[in-house]
Design a protein around this motif. Sequence first.
Motif, PDB file in Angstrom:
ATOM      1  N   ARG A 111       1.229  -0.967  -0.349  1.00 40.83           N
ATOM      2  CA  ARG A 111      -0.160   0.354   0.262  1.00 40.83           C
ATOM      3  C   ARG A 111       1.102   1.420   0.189  1.00 40.83           C
ATOM      4  NH1 ARG A 111      -5.424  -1.408   1.356  1.00 40.83           N
ATOM      5  NH2 ARG A 111      -5.755  -3.700   2.232  1.00 40.83           N
ATOM      6  N   ARG A 165       0.611   3.903   1.836  1.00 41.00           N
ATOM      7  CA  ARG A 165       0.877   4.562   3.292  1.00 41.00           C
ATOM      8  C   ARG A 165       2.048   3.875   3.646  1.00 41.00           C
ATOM      9  NH1 ARG A 165      -2.953   7.419   6.577  1.00 41.00           N
ATOM     10  NH2 ARG A 165      -4.778   6.452   4.900  1.00 41.00           N
ATOM     11  N   TRP A 209      -5.320   7.949  -1.485  1.00 38.84           N
ATOM     12  CA  TRP A 209      -5.007   6.818  -2.447  1.00 38.84           C
ATOM     13  C   TRP A 209      -3.956   6.018  -1.551  1.00 38.84           C
ATOM     14  CZ3 TRP A 209      -6.201   5.847  -7.725  1.00 38.84           C
ATOM     15  CH2 TRP A 209      -7.030   6.725  -8.085  1.00 38.84           C
ATOM     16  N   ASP A 217      -4.671   4.209   0.535  1.00 37.16           N
ATOM     17  CA  ASP A 217      -4.273   2.809   1.096  1.00 37.16           C
ATOM     18  C   ASP A 217      -4.344   1.879  -0.155  1.00 37.16           C
ATOM     19  OD1 ASP A 217      -4.568   2.407   3.847  1.00 37.16           O
ATOM     20  OD2 ASP A 217      -6.565   2.893   4.321  1.00 37.16           O
ATOM     21  N   VAL A 218      -4.262   2.076  -1.524  1.00 41.27           N
ATOM     22  CA  VAL A 218      -4.318   1.338  -2.847  1.00 41.27           C
ATOM     23  C   VAL A 218      -3.036   0.884  -2.821  1.00 41.27           C
ATOM     24  CG1 VAL A 218      -4.623   1.995  -5.533  1.00 41.27           C
ATOM     25  CG2 VAL A 218      -6.111   2.777  -3.430  1.00 41.27           C
ATOM     26  N   THR A 219      -2.427  -0.338  -3.245  1.00 41.52           N
ATOM     27  CA  THR A 219      -1.172  -0.632  -3.944  1.00 41.52           C
ATOM     28  C   THR A 219      -0.791  -0.300  -4.578  1.00 41.52           C
ATOM     29  OG1 THR A 219      -2.331  -2.738  -5.444  1.00 41.52           O
ATOM     30  CG2 THR A 219      -2.171  -2.986  -2.857  1.00 41.52           C
ATOM     31  N   ALA A 249      -1.904  -1.532  -8.637  1.00 40.34           N
ATOM     32  CA  ALA A 249      -2.976  -0.672  -8.108  1.00 40.34           C
ATOM     33  C   ALA A 249      -3.064   0.665  -8.774  1.00 40.34           C
ATOM     34  CB  ALA A 249      -3.741  -1.700  -7.651  1.00 40.34           C
ATOM     35  N   ALA A 250      -2.375   1.296  -8.206  1.00 42.31           N
ATOM     36  CA  ALA A 250      -3.045   2.967  -8.660  1.00 42.31           C
ATOM     37  C   ALA A 250      -2.660   3.720  -9.940  1.00 42.31           C
ATOM     38  CB  ALA A 250      -2.029   3.619  -7.436  1.00 42.31           C
ATOM     39  N   ILE A 267      -0.757   8.413  -9.910  1.00 43.16           N
ATOM     40  CA  ILE A 267      -0.419   8.466  -8.523  1.00 43.16           C
ATOM     41  C   ILE A 267       0.746   7.819  -7.850  1.00 43.16           C
ATOM     42  CG2 ILE A 267      -2.051   7.227  -6.744  1.00 43.16           C
ATOM     43  CD1 ILE A 267      -3.284   9.852  -8.076  1.00 43.16           C
TER      44      ILE A 267
END
Length: 256
Positions: free
Chosen positions: A107, A109, A142, A144-146, A149-150, A154
């Motif tokens: 992720r 973060r 964004w 918590d998005v891996t 997958a961004a 991003i």
Amino acid sequence: MESGHAVTAFAPVHSAGVGVRYDSRWALRMVSFRLDQPDLGSASLGIVAPRSAAATALIGLLSGRIAPGYGRLRVFGYDMSLPAARGAVRRQTGTASRTARPVGATRIRALVERAARRSGQPGSDRHLLVAAILDRLALTPWADVTFGAAPELIARKARLAVACVHEPKLLLIDSLLDHLQPLDRTVLADVIRDLERDTVVIALGADADSLGLICDEVLTLSGGILLGPPRSAFPDGSPVDGHPAADLVEVAESHY
């Protein structure tokens, strides 16, 4: 600039005749420039340099990972021929590279938190710094998005966040604006321009016009030699292709 104090205060980066050799090959043969920072305002420099051993060597020099083979290089007043000086500069530098490939399942973060830990930030400060850079780069939605997958814009902002979470004095941009859609490139350039309020920026890339979006001056690295600005970056008829930029390229060692 005659004193070491003046170099520290007003010339964040000063390179005079620097070269780097890998085994029997010269990666850099002559890199001379002086990046001045006004009392109020940002300092930025763009260098047209497609991916090559020369570009890699220049990033390594400026970030303190390698020493000059010859010539003189000072970053924030540190003599980069000295191991202790290079270590000090490494702690004050962030590098955002298009070719950096974090684990796709991580992720965003977590990537930024990991970078904050590596920089040695205390736990309490780390949490605040991570939240601040995610918010500043509009990455909080964004977080918590891996990474894998961004969207590309991003993902590049995430690379910037990793480079900037420890609030570096020098930010190195390595091809981050290359191969982006025009709208995404403009958005990313605006983000970098905002970061320039707090940090010195040196950006490398393949396209002079893209570098011109974020840098006040654009030079060219060709054959391991730093030359004057390419014509395309200066449509109003300034220096000709391949001629040294006299206001930036200074080899005289009397400045040290």
